[in-house]
Design a protein around this motif. Structure first.
Motif, PDB file in Angstrom:
ATOM      1  N   VAL A  30       0.865  -1.171   0.000  1.00 41.96           N
ATOM      2  CA  VAL A  30       0.000   0.000   0.000  1.00 41.96           C
ATOM      3  C   VAL A  30       0.904   1.223   0.000  1.00 41.96           C
ATOM      4  CG1 VAL A  30      -1.724   1.329   1.283  1.00 41.96           C
ATOM      5  CG2 VAL A  30      -1.833  -1.180   1.260  1.00 41.96           C
ATOM      6  N   ILE A  31       0.780   2.011  -1.027  1.00 41.83           N
ATOM      7  CA  ILE A  31       1.528   3.272  -1.087  1.00 41.83           C
ATOM      8  C   ILE A  31       0.546   4.357  -0.673  1.00 41.83           C
ATOM      9  CG2 ILE A  31       2.775   4.895  -2.563  1.00 41.83           C
ATOM     10  CD1 ILE A  31       3.509   2.451  -4.335  1.00 41.83           C
ATOM     11  N   ALA A  32       0.789   4.960   0.472  1.00 40.01           N
ATOM     12  CA  ALA A  32      -0.125   5.957   1.027  1.00 40.01           C
ATOM     13  C   ALA A  32       0.314   7.353   0.627  1.00 40.01           C
ATOM     14  CB  ALA A  32      -0.169   5.827   2.549  1.00 40.01           C
ATOM     15  N   SER A  33      -0.655   8.209   0.393  1.00 36.40           N
ATOM     16  CA  SER A  33      -0.384   9.594   0.031  1.00 36.40           C
ATOM     17  C   SER A  33      -1.400  10.492   0.713  1.00 36.40           C
ATOM     18  CB  SER A  33      -0.486   9.764  -1.490  1.00 36.40           C
ATOM     19  OG  SER A  33      -0.448  11.140  -1.830  1.00 36.40           O
ATOM     20  N   ASP A  34      -0.967  11.672   1.114  1.00 34.94           N
ATOM     21  CA  ASP A  34      -1.908  12.625   1.702  1.00 34.94           C
ATOM     22  C   ASP A  34      -2.521  13.539   0.641  1.00 34.94           C
ATOM     23  OD1 ASP A  34       0.244  14.224   1.106  1.00 34.94           O
ATOM     24  OD2 ASP A  34       0.418  15.119   3.084  1.00 34.94           O
TER      25      ASP A  34
END
Length: 99
Positions: A30-34
């Motif tokens: 999972v590549i999380a981004s804000d």
């Protein structure tokens, strides 16, 4: 470079790092981004990516700008868009103020 572009490049780089690491390539990552905008662009259905590129090319060739405004200020266009879904004939409406 704007913040959204930088975020997209960071997401791409994270993906490339995971792909190139043999221990990570087979894992659920999972590549999380804000940045909701960056995530939405990446996750847009492929069918819309062609339309997005077409709009981008139109804007670029005619020096047009697409901008976001509050929905409350866009009642007429929002109504036209909703009524136009599935429409068989194109509809063009121009305000009298356009010269």
């Amino acid at each position: 470079m704007d913040a959204t572009s930088a975020e997209i490049l960071a997401i791409k780089e994270a993906g490339l790092i995971c792909k190139d690491n043999s221990k990570l390539a087979s894992k659920n990552i999972v590549i999380a981004s804000d940045s909701a905008l960056a995530c939405n662009w990446i996750l847009a259905p492929l069918a819309f990516k062609a339309e997005i590129m077409e709009v981008w090319n139109l804007c670029k060739s005619f020096d047009w700008v697409v901008e976001s405004i509050d929905r409350e200020l866009n009642i007429e266009a929002d109504s036209l868009a909703k009524n136009g879904i599935g429409r068989m004939v194109n509809l063009l409406w121009l305000d009298d103020e356009i010269s």
